[in-house]
Design a protein around this motif. Structure first.
Motif, PDB file in Angstrom:
ATOM      1  N   UNK A   1       0.849  -1.187   0.000  1.00 27.60           N
ATOM      2  CA  UNK A   1       0.000   0.000   0.000  1.00 27.60           C
ATOM      3  C   UNK A   1       0.886   1.238   0.000  1.00 27.60           C
ATOM      4  N   UNK A   2       0.307   2.341  -0.422  1.00 24.58           N
ATOM      5  CA  UNK A   2       1.062   3.578  -0.525  1.00 24.58           C
ATOM      6  C   UNK A   2       0.807   4.248  -1.854  1.00 24.58           C
ATOM      7  N   UNK A   3       1.850   4.756  -2.506  1.00 20.58           N
ATOM      8  CA  UNK A   3       1.723   5.438  -3.799  1.00 20.58           C
ATOM      9  C   UNK A   3       2.596   4.743  -4.829  1.00 20.58           C
ATOM     10  N   UNK A   4       1.982   4.414  -5.976  1.00 25.41           N
ATOM     11  CA  UNK A   4       2.707   3.807  -7.084  1.00 25.41           C
ATOM     12  C   UNK A   4       2.437   4.647  -8.327  1.00 25.41           C
ATOM     13  N   UNK A   5       3.502   4.968  -9.059  1.00 22.33           N
ATOM     14  CA  UNK A   5       3.406   5.803 -10.252  1.00 22.33           C
ATOM     15  C   UNK A   5       3.525   4.929 -11.498  1.00 22.33           C
ATOM     16  N   UNK A   6       2.685   5.241 -12.488  1.00 23.96           N
ATOM     17  CA  UNK A   6       2.678   4.507 -13.749  1.00 23.96           C
ATOM     18  C   UNK A   6       2.825   5.501 -14.899  1.00 23.96           C
ATOM     19  N   UNK A   7       3.526   5.094 -15.938  1.00 24.88           N
ATOM     20  CA  UNK A   7       3.669   5.978 -17.096  1.00 24.88           C
ATOM     21  C   UNK A   7       3.898   5.162 -18.358  1.00 24.88           C
ATOM     22  N   UNK A   8       3.515   5.727 -19.483  1.00 24.53           N
ATOM     23  CA  UNK A   8       3.787   5.099 -20.775  1.00 24.53           C
ATOM     24  C   UNK A   8       3.693   6.154 -21.868  1.00 24.53           C
ATOM     25  N   UNK A   9       4.331   5.859 -22.973  1.00 32.56           N
ATOM     26  CA  UNK A   9       4.221   6.685 -24.161  1.00 32.56           C
ATOM     27  C   UNK A   9       3.139   6.107 -25.061  1.00 32.56           C
ATOM     28  N   UNK A  10       2.473   6.989 -25.795  1.00 32.16           N
ATOM     29  CA  UNK A  10       1.502   6.531 -26.797  1.00 32.16           C
ATOM     30  C   UNK A  10       1.501   7.527 -27.957  1.00 32.16           C
ATOM     31  N   UNK A  11       1.130   7.034 -29.109  1.00 26.70           N
ATOM     32  CA  UNK A  11       1.178   7.845 -30.327  1.00 26.70           C
ATOM     33  C   UNK A  11      -0.199   8.412 -30.634  1.00 26.70           C
ATOM     34  N   UNK A  12      -0.255   9.723 -30.831  1.00 27.35           N
ATOM     35  CA  UNK A  12      -1.504  10.408 -31.124  1.00 27.35           C
ATOM     36  C   UNK A  12      -1.583  10.711 -32.629  1.00 27.35           C
ATOM     37  N   UNK A  13      -2.621  10.227 -33.308  1.00 26.35           N
ATOM     38  CA  UNK A  13      -2.807  10.573 -34.720  1.00 26.35           C
ATOM     39  C   UNK A  13      -3.372  11.983 -34.860  1.00 26.35           C
ATOM     40  N   UNK A  14      -3.376  12.493 -36.033  1.00 21.21           N
ATOM     41  CA  UNK A  14      -3.845  13.851 -36.279  1.00 21.21           C
ATOM     42  C   UNK A  14      -5.302  14.019 -35.854  1.00 21.21           C
ATOM     43  N   UNK A  15      -6.093  12.929 -35.964  1.00 18.73           N
ATOM     44  CA  UNK A  15      -7.519  13.006 -35.646  1.00 18.73           C
ATOM     45  C   UNK A  15      -7.777  13.356 -34.181  1.00 18.73           C
ATOM     46  N   UNK A  16      -6.777  13.172 -33.303  1.00 17.08           N
ATOM     47  CA  UNK A  16      -6.973  13.430 -31.878  1.00 17.08           C
ATOM     48  C   UNK A  16      -6.382  14.759 -31.429  1.00 17.08           C
ATOM     49  N   UNK A  17      -5.841  15.536 -32.345  1.00 14.50           N
ATOM     50  CA  UNK A  17      -5.223  16.796 -31.947  1.00 14.50           C
ATOM     51  C   UNK A  17      -6.172  17.959 -32.150  1.00 14.50           C
ATOM     52  N   UNK A  18      -5.999  18.965 -31.292  1.00 13.92           N
ATOM     53  CA  UNK A  18      -6.737  20.227 -31.386  1.00 13.92           C
ATOM     54  C   UNK A  18      -8.254  20.047 -31.369  1.00 13.92           C
TER      55      UNK A  18
ATOM     56  N   UNK B   1     -14.838   8.561 -32.942  1.00 10.97           N
ATOM     57  CA  UNK B   1     -14.609   7.131 -33.156  1.00 10.97           C
ATOM     58  C   UNK B   1     -13.128   6.788 -33.260  1.00 10.97           C
ATOM     59  N   UNK B   2     -12.255   7.794 -33.191  1.00  7.39           N
ATOM     60  CA  UNK B   2     -10.814   7.554 -33.252  1.00  7.39           C
ATOM     61  C   UNK B   2     -10.299   7.264 -31.846  1.00  7.39           C
ATOM     62  N   UNK B   3      -9.672   6.098 -31.680  1.00  6.89           N
ATOM     63  CA  UNK B   3      -9.308   5.615 -30.347  1.00  6.89           C
ATOM     64  C   UNK B   3      -7.863   5.138 -30.310  1.00  6.89           C
ATOM     65  N   UNK B   4      -7.207   5.425 -29.187  1.00  5.84           N
ATOM     66  CA  UNK B   4      -5.879   4.877 -28.911  1.00  5.84           C
ATOM     67  C   UNK B   4      -5.983   4.001 -27.670  1.00  5.84           C
ATOM     68  N   UNK B   5      -5.698   2.717 -27.818  1.00  4.26           N
ATOM     69  CA  UNK B   5      -5.793   1.767 -26.720  1.00  4.26           C
ATOM     70  C   UNK B   5      -4.636   1.996 -25.745  1.00  4.26           C
ATOM     71  N   UNK B   6      -4.940   1.973 -24.438  1.00  2.00           N
ATOM     72  CA  UNK B   6      -3.914   2.184 -23.416  1.00  2.00           C
ATOM     73  C   UNK B   6      -3.617   0.930 -22.598  1.00  2.00           C
ATOM     74  N   UNK B   7      -4.200  -0.187 -22.976  1.00  5.78           N
ATOM     75  CA  UNK B   7      -3.885  -1.439 -22.285  1.00  5.78           C
ATOM     76  C   UNK B   7      -2.530  -1.953 -22.762  1.00  5.78           C
ATOM     77  N   UNK B   8      -1.879  -2.709 -21.889  1.00  8.27           N
ATOM     78  CA  UNK B   8      -0.584  -3.277 -22.266  1.00  8.27           C
ATOM     79  C   UNK B   8       0.507  -2.924 -21.277  1.00  8.27           C
TER      80      UNK B   8
END
Length: 434
Positions: A80-97, A171-178
């Motif tokens: 128990x306590x605090x655990x930090x998680x991080x990952x990189x993911x690629x964003x397509x143009x459809x998800x910007x702005x 409908x544009x999705x980036x999966x974050x599982x893994x």
């Protein structure tokens, strides 16, 4: 209070908490304990001091974990306590702005979410779905970093499986599982839970129901029971007593509509005893109280969520009861089928069901979740078939059945018997001669 005289141990508990000094002492101790725990957490969490939320943080030596899942099942183990998680993911143009939504299933217990170092949102306890709006301009075209600080107070911390984890725009999705990188910020002793004094007998009634008695109401819709599964047999008397008392307080025999417990927890392969099933049976028996209706929710739950998200189907089933009981649509079938007459015969059990005037239907190829017993203790799965508005249940190894059950489990996922209106048959158990 008069209604509690039927339940002396609850009445004694209520009297105990009339002591203002006791309440103040408990609340003061709870506040001090929680303040000390969270203060120590903040002061010892390396991720805060070293600003692990920033996208330039060096995570090359962090460990890997496959998410969703609980870290008790992997390294670092049950901490128990605090655990930090991080990952990189690629964003397509459809998800910007443009507005983007971030869905992170459910996280135990608390989370704070950062995208490219920018704070996105936080949720303070484990049950709500994590749904965060990401303002335009936060995400960049190409590589982005998401970082989540997870606080585990006690038990198994982590990301609840079988939930959605993604970032999307339309409908544009980036999966974050893994695979994610993770690092423990600090470890803590488990934090004992708060004392919910308002949940003590009389507390919720006096604070939330008694002030309403002066107002006219058309009826009650009630969704509760999860916290009573440890005393399911008591609920058989407790719940009707509540209905009777509320009607007495208002002086009106108003309709009382309620929801039977949904399916929950890990499915089991064999017929077993179940407190959740026993509580559902207590709820089903409350239908003997006049002017009541029960919405069956045995197909609306989730194994990993005590608060299932599909409230719409439950609302629709409650609405059918209201339409019939309150608003007079007498020809409407509102109630789920349940056993009306059960005949125990040689080698089989014949179950005549109510609320099936239009017939019964199976969702799937064969009926499932029926079990019978030769001694009323050990149950085995049984074959079942529909015959008009009855179900014939048998197992060639049980020549003299004395008990029959349907959907008797915490989570009978394969329960698939419905009436023609699409209402699921209520879970039940029936013993010969009872």
């Amino acid at each position: 209070e008069d209604a509690l005289k039927e339940f002396p141990h609850h009445l004694e508990e209520a009297k105990k908490f009339r002591n203002d000094s006791l309440i103040q002492a408990i609340e003061s101790a709870d506040r001090a304990r929680m303040l000390e725990w969270y203060s120590k957490l903040a002061n010892t969490d390396a991720g805060i001091g070293q600003r692990w939320k920033e996208p330039q943080t060096d995570v090359s030596k962090w460990d890997m974990m496959n998410l969703p899942g609980y870290w008790a099942d992997q390294k670092p183990g049950n901490v128990n306590g605090a655990v930090w998680f991080t990952r990189m993911f690629t964003v397509p143009k459809a998800l910007t702005n443009k507005p983007v939504r971030l869905e992170l299933g459910r996280i135990v217990d608390q989370d704070s979410v950062f995208l490219n170092g920018k704070f996105i949102g936080t949720t303070g306890y484990q049950y709500p779905p994590r749904r965060y709006d990401v303002p335009p301009g936060i995400l960049a075209l190409g590589e982005n970093r998401i970082t989540i600080r997870v606080i585990s107070q006690s038990g198994r911390g982590g990301f609840v499986p079988d939930k959605p984890y993604f970032i999307a725009a339309g409908s544009d999705t980036v999966d974050l599982k893994g695979e994610w990188k993770y690092k423990v910020g600090t470890t803590m002793n488990p934090l004992p839970g708060q004392t919910f004094i308002r949940w003590k007998p009389l507390g919720l009634y006096n604070a939330m129901i008694a002030p309403l008695v002066r107002f006219k109401i058309a009826g009650v819709i009630w969704y509760q029971g999860e916290s009573n599964t440890g005393a399911a047999e008591e609920y058989e008397n407790l719940f009707p007593a509540l209905i009777k008392d509320w009607r007495s307080q208002w002086g009106v025999n108003f309709p009382f509509l309620y929801v039977q417990l949904a399916n929950f927890m890990e499915p089991q392969e064999q017929p077993l005893e179940s407190n959740w099933a026993r509580l559902r049976e207590s709820q089903r028996k409350a239908l003997h109280v006049p002017n009541t209706g029960m919405a069956v929710a045995i197909d609306a739950g989730e194994w990993n969520d005590i608060h299932p998200l599909n409230k719409k189907i439950i609302g629709e089933r409650l609405a059918r009861h209201a339409r019939k009981i309150v608003y007079g649509e007498e020809r409407l079938t509102a109630a789920s089928p349940e056993p009306a007459q059960v005949s125990f015969e040689a080698n089989r059990v014949v179950i005549q069901l109510t609320n099936a005037q239009g017939g019964l239907q199976v969702k799937g190829s064969t009926l499932k979740q029926f079990a019978i017993s030769a001694d009323g203790k050990q149950f085995v799965w049984a074959a079942a078939r529909i015959e008009n508005t009855a179900v014939i249940v048998s197992n060639e190894e049980v020549s003299n059945p004395v008990a029959v059950r349907y959907a008797w489990a915490d989570n009978p996922q394969s329960a698939n018997l419905y009436n023609k209106e699409g209402l699921p048959v209520s879970p039940f158990t029936v013993f010969k001669g009872k």
